[in-house]
Design a protein around this motif. Structure first.
Motif, PDB file in Angstrom:
ATOM      1  N   GLN A   1      -1.162  -6.580  -5.196  1.00 37.71           N
ATOM      2  CA  GLN A   1      -1.504  -7.712  -4.343  1.00 37.71           C
ATOM      3  C   GLN A   1      -0.994  -8.983  -4.997  1.00 37.71           C
ATOM      4  O   GLN A   1      -1.239  -9.228  -6.180  1.00 37.71           O
ATOM      5  CB  GLN A   1      -3.021  -7.781  -4.154  1.00 37.71           C
TER       6      GLN A   1
ATOM      7  N   PHE B   1      -9.670   2.144   1.772  1.00 34.52           N
ATOM      8  CA  PHE B   1      -9.664   2.898   3.020  1.00 34.52           C
ATOM      9  C   PHE B   1     -10.226   4.299   2.829  1.00 34.52           C
ATOM     10  O   PHE B   1     -10.102   4.900   1.749  1.00 34.52           O
ATOM     11  CB  PHE B   1      -8.232   3.041   3.537  1.00 34.52           C
ATOM     12  N   GLY B   2     -10.782   4.828   3.909  1.00 37.00           N
ATOM     13  CA  GLY B   2     -11.108   6.245   3.966  1.00 37.00           C
ATOM     14  C   GLY B   2      -9.857   7.051   4.279  1.00 37.00           C
ATOM     15  O   GLY B   2      -8.761   6.492   4.441  1.00 37.00           O
ATOM     16  N   THR B   3     -10.025   8.356   4.371  1.00 41.73           N
ATOM     17  CA  THR B   3      -8.866   9.232   4.572  1.00 41.73           C
ATOM     18  C   THR B   3      -8.398   9.282   6.023  1.00 41.73           C
ATOM     19  O   THR B   3      -7.337   9.818   6.303  1.00 41.73           O
ATOM     20  CB  THR B   3      -9.187  10.665   4.115  1.00 41.73           C
ATOM     21  N   GLY B   4      -9.179   8.733   6.931  1.00 38.71           N
ATOM     22  CA  GLY B   4      -8.759   8.674   8.321  1.00 38.71           C
ATOM     23  C   GLY B   4      -9.263   9.836   9.154  1.00 38.71           C
ATOM     24  O   GLY B   4      -9.535  10.929   8.643  1.00 38.71           O
TER      25      GLY B   4
ATOM     26  N   GLN C   1      -5.889  -8.852   7.281  1.00 37.25           N
ATOM     27  CA  GLN C   1      -4.598  -8.362   6.821  1.00 37.25           C
ATOM     28  C   GLN C   1      -3.818  -7.818   8.011  1.00 37.25           C
ATOM     29  O   GLN C   1      -4.334  -7.032   8.797  1.00 37.25           O
ATOM     30  CB  GLN C   1      -4.781  -7.267   5.774  1.00 37.25           C
TER      31      GLN C   1
ATOM     32  N   GLN D   1       0.648   5.169   1.368  1.00 35.27           N
ATOM     33  CA  GLN D   1      -0.142   6.085   2.195  1.00 35.27           C
ATOM     34  C   GLN D   1       0.497   7.464   2.155  1.00 35.27           C
ATOM     35  O   GLN D   1       1.526   7.719   2.788  1.00 35.27           O
ATOM     36  CB  GLN D   1      -0.243   5.592   3.635  1.00 35.27           C
TER      37      GLN D   1
ATOM     38  N   TYR E   1      -9.919   0.284  11.284  1.00 35.95           N
ATOM     39  CA  TYR E   1      -8.534   0.062  11.679  1.00 35.95           C
ATOM     40  C   TYR E   1      -8.077   1.235  12.529  1.00 35.95           C
ATOM     41  O   TYR E   1      -8.548   2.367  12.378  1.00 35.95           O
ATOM     42  CB  TYR E   1      -7.631  -0.047  10.448  1.00 35.95           C
TER      43      TYR E   1
ATOM     44  N   TYR F   1       0.837  -1.184   0.000  1.00 35.46           N
ATOM     45  CA  TYR F   1       0.000   0.000   0.000  1.00 35.46           C
ATOM     46  C   TYR F   1       0.884   1.249   0.000  1.00 35.46           C
ATOM     47  O   TYR F   1       1.982   1.262   0.557  1.00 35.46           O
ATOM     48  CB  TYR F   1      -0.875   0.054   1.263  1.00 35.46           C
TER      49      TYR F   1
ATOM     50  N   LEU G   1      -4.089   0.598  -2.118  1.00 36.41           N
ATOM     51  CA  LEU G   1      -3.452  -0.628  -2.584  1.00 36.41           C
ATOM     52  C   LEU G   1      -2.711  -0.387  -3.897  1.00 36.41           C
ATOM     53  O   LEU G   1      -3.266   0.138  -4.857  1.00 36.41           O
ATOM     54  CB  LEU G   1      -4.501  -1.723  -2.799  1.00 36.41           C
TER      55      LEU G   1
ATOM     56  N   HIS H   1       1.885  -0.048  14.376  1.00 32.08           N
ATOM     57  CA  HIS H   1       1.357  -0.537  13.116  1.00 32.08           C
ATOM     58  C   HIS H   1      -0.139  -0.293  13.022  1.00 32.08           C
ATOM     59  O   HIS H   1      -0.829  -0.155  14.028  1.00 32.08           O
ATOM     60  CB  HIS H   1       1.574  -2.051  12.999  1.00 32.08           C
ATOM     61  N   LEU H   2      -0.618  -0.278  11.820  1.00 33.99           N
ATOM     62  CA  LEU H   2      -2.057  -0.268  11.580  1.00 33.99           C
ATOM     63  C   LEU H   2      -2.615  -1.617  12.058  1.00 33.99           C
ATOM     64  O   LEU H   2      -2.072  -2.684  11.736  1.00 33.99           O
ATOM     65  CB  LEU H   2      -2.288  -0.117  10.082  1.00 33.99           C
TER      66      LEU H   2
ATOM     67  N   PHE I   1      -9.178   4.552  10.779  1.00 29.67           N
ATOM     68  CA  PHE I   1      -9.503   4.413   9.365  1.00 29.67           C
ATOM     69  C   PHE I   1     -10.671   3.451   9.182  1.00 29.67           C
ATOM     70  O   PHE I   1     -10.651   2.336   9.704  1.00 29.67           O
ATOM     71  CB  PHE I   1      -8.306   3.853   8.583  1.00 29.67           C
TER      72      PHE I   1
ATOM     73  N   LEU J   1      -9.010  -4.129   0.037  1.00 34.45           N
ATOM     74  CA  LEU J   1      -9.452  -3.143   1.020  1.00 34.45           C
ATOM     75  C   LEU J   1      -9.351  -1.740   0.429  1.00 34.45           C
ATOM     76  O   LEU J   1      -8.324  -1.371  -0.121  1.00 34.45           O
ATOM     77  CB  LEU J   1      -8.576  -3.211   2.267  1.00 34.45           C
TER      78      LEU J   1
ATOM     79  N   GLY K   1      -2.074  12.488   5.053  1.00 35.57           N
ATOM     80  CA  GLY K   1      -3.438  13.000   5.045  1.00 35.57           C
ATOM     81  C   GLY K   1      -4.429  12.121   4.306  1.00 35.57           C
ATOM     82  O   GLY K   1      -5.609  12.475   4.194  1.00 35.57           O
ATOM     83  N   GLN K   2      -3.964  10.982   3.807  1.00 38.24           N
ATOM     84  CA  GLN K   2      -4.844  10.072   3.081  1.00 38.24           C
ATOM     85  C   GLN K   2      -4.792   8.680   3.708  1.00 38.24           C
ATOM     86  O   GLN K   2      -3.890   8.360   4.479  1.00 38.24           O
ATOM     87  CB  GLN K   2      -4.432   9.994   1.607  1.00 38.24           C
ATOM     88  N   GLY K   3      -5.758   7.866   3.338  1.00 32.72           N
ATOM     89  CA  GLY K   3      -5.727   6.487   3.770  1.00 32.72           C
ATOM     90  C   GLY K   3      -4.832   5.653   2.866  1.00 32.72           C
ATOM     91  O   GLY K   3      -4.461   6.084   1.771  1.00 32.72           O
ATOM     92  N   PRO K   4      -4.453   4.463   3.323  1.00 30.85           N
ATOM     93  CA  PRO K   4      -3.632   3.589   2.477  1.00 30.85           C
ATOM     94  C   PRO K   4      -4.345   3.249   1.165  1.00 30.85           C
ATOM     95  O   PRO K   4      -5.561   3.029   1.159  1.00 30.85           O
ATOM     96  CB  PRO K   4      -3.456   2.335   3.338  1.00 30.85           C
TER      97      PRO K   4
ATOM     98  N   LEU L   1       3.404   0.695   2.952  1.00 33.72           N
ATOM     99  CA  LEU L   1       3.013  -0.341   3.894  1.00 33.72           C
ATOM    100  C   LEU L   1       2.946  -1.684   3.208  1.00 33.72           C
ATOM    101  O   LEU L   1       2.423  -1.800   2.102  1.00 33.72           O
ATOM    102  CB  LEU L   1       1.624  -0.028   4.471  1.00 33.72           C
TER     103      LEU L   1
ATOM    104  N   GLN M   1      -3.604  -0.254  -9.652  1.00 34.68           N
ATOM    105  CA  GLN M   1      -3.251   1.094  -9.219  1.00 34.68           C
ATOM    106  C   GLN M   1      -1.733   1.284  -9.091  1.00 34.68           C
ATOM    107  O   GLN M   1      -1.293   2.265  -8.495  1.00 34.68           O
ATOM    108  CB  GLN M   1      -3.953   1.419  -7.897  1.00 34.68           C
TER     109      GLN M   1
ATOM    110  N   PHE N   1      -0.487  -5.676   9.129  1.00 35.12           N
ATOM    111  CA  PHE N   1       0.351  -4.652   8.526  1.00 35.12           C
ATOM    112  C   PHE N   1       1.725  -4.575   9.196  1.00 35.12           C
ATOM    113  O   PHE N   1       1.861  -4.792  10.409  1.00 35.12           O
ATOM    114  CB  PHE N   1      -0.331  -3.285   8.628  1.00 35.12           C
ATOM    115  N   GLY N   2       2.708  -4.233   8.384  1.00 32.69           N
ATOM    116  CA  GLY N   2       4.035  -3.953   8.887  1.00 32.69           C
ATOM    117  C   GLY N   2       4.149  -2.502   9.328  1.00 32.69           C
ATOM    118  O   GLY N   2       3.193  -1.739   9.216  1.00 32.69           O
ATOM    119  N   PRO N   3       5.327  -2.112   9.815  1.00 29.89           N
ATOM    120  CA  PRO N   3       5.513  -0.749  10.325  1.00 29.89           C
ATOM    121  C   PRO N   3       5.618   0.315   9.245  1.00 29.89           C
ATOM    122  O   PRO N   3       5.474   1.505   9.523  1.00 29.89           O
ATOM    123  CB  PRO N   3       6.828  -0.850  11.110  1.00 29.89           C
TER     124      PRO N   3
END
Lengths: 116, 114
Positions: free
Chosen positions: A48, B104-107, A105, A37, B36, A35, A45, B43-44, B90, B102, A40-43, A91, A59, A107-109
Motif C-alpha cells: 500500500q 478479504f474472505g475467500t469468497g 477503494q 488473488q 464486495y 493485491y 494486500l 471489476h470488484l 467477498f 482490507l 479460490g481465495q480472496g484478494p 489487482l 505481505q 479496483f481495476g480489472p
C-alpha cells in the motif's frame, strides 16, 4: 470519471522469468494498493502506497517482488524471478487516501498472470 | 490479526429464492465491514458497508447485511435473487484507524439459475 487502469490484462511467462505490471489510479487518489488473488481465495494486500511512500508492505515477498510509485501517480509491480505459485490475478486499487474515516477503494480489472 | 471466514464457497439458487451468505470475522477492535461483488468479467466493486449506527445496512440492487457484534457476523441477504445476481461475493473487514487495510474472505460463488 475514468477508473483504475491496469496493463497488461493477461501475461504468460515461464518460471524464473521476470514480469512487470502497471497501474494508473483514479486521478487525485493518493492511496494505491496492490493485491494478489490466487484462484479460490480472496484478494490479499501486497503493498500500500500513500502518495509515493510505502505504508504497508508486510505481505510482499521482498526477495522476488518489488513495487514503486514514482511521482505518486502510476505504479509498477515487478516479480523477478517468477515461481509457479505466483500464478494469480494481480489487482490494483486506489482511494482518496488519508487516515481519517473510510475511503472507498476502487479496483481495476486486474492482470491475470500464468507461470508455466 | 484480522481474519474473515465465509462458510459457503458455492451456492446455487433458482430465481426468486432468498439468499443469505455467511460471514464471520476476527478482529481485536472496532471494525468496518464490507461486502464486495465481482460480476463475471467485471471489476470488484463495493456492494455495501457498515461503519457504525444501524446494524442493518442496505446496499445496491436490493442487498442488505446485518452486523451482529455478539456473533462477530456480517451476513449478506437478499429476499429474492435474480439471474443477474450471479457473481462472486467477498466479505471484508478493516480497522477504523490508520490506513484501513482490507482483509478479504475467500469468497462465495453464487449461481442463479433462470
Amino acid at each position: 470519471e475514468a477508473g483504475v487502469a491496469q496493463s497488461p490484462r493477461y501475461k504468460i511467462i515461464e518460471k524464473r522469468q521476470s514480469v512487470a505490471f502497471w497501474c494508473n489510479p483514479i486521478s487525485g487518489h493518493a492511496t494505491l494498493y496492490w493485491y494478489q488473488q490466487i484462484l479460490g481465495q480472496g484478494p490479499k494486500l501486497l503493498i500500500q502506497f500513500q502518495n509515493n511512500g510505502v505504508v504497508d508492505d508486510s505481505q510482499l515477498p521482498k526477495d522476488r517482488f518489488s513495487a514503486e510509485r514514482l511521482k505518486g501517480v502510476d505504479s509498477t509491480l515487478k516479480i523477478q524471478p517468477a515461481k509457479l505459485e505466483d500464478s494469480a490475478v494481480y489487482l490494483c486499487a486506489s482511494s482518496l487516501g488519508g487516515t481519517g474515516g473510510f475511503n472507498e477503494q476502487f479496483f481495476g480489472p486486474g492482470t491475470r498472470l500464468t507461470v508455466l | 490479526a484480522q481474519s474473515v471466514s465465509q462458510h459457503n464457497h458455492h451456492v446455487i439458487l433458482s430465481e426468486a429464492a432468498s439468499l443469505e451468505l455467511g460471514c464471520n470475522y476476527s478482529y481485536g477492535g472496532t471494525v468496518n465491514l464490507f461486502w464486495y461483488v465481482q460480476y463475471p468479467g467485471q471489476h470488484l466493486q463495493l456492494l455495501l458497508k457498515y461503519f457504525s449506527g444501524d446494524p442493518l445496512v442496505k446496499g445496491i440492487k436490493g442487498f442488505e447485511a446485518e452486523f451482529i457484534k455478539s456473533k462477530f457476523s456480517f451476513n449478506l441477504r437478499k429476499p429474492s435473487v435474480q439471474w443477474s445476481d450471479t457473481a462472486e461475493y467477498f466479505c471484508a473487514v478493516a480497522g477504523n484507524t490508520g490506513f484501513q487495510k482490507l482483509v478479504f474472505g475467500t469468497g462465495t460463488r453464487l449461481l442463479v439459475s433462470p
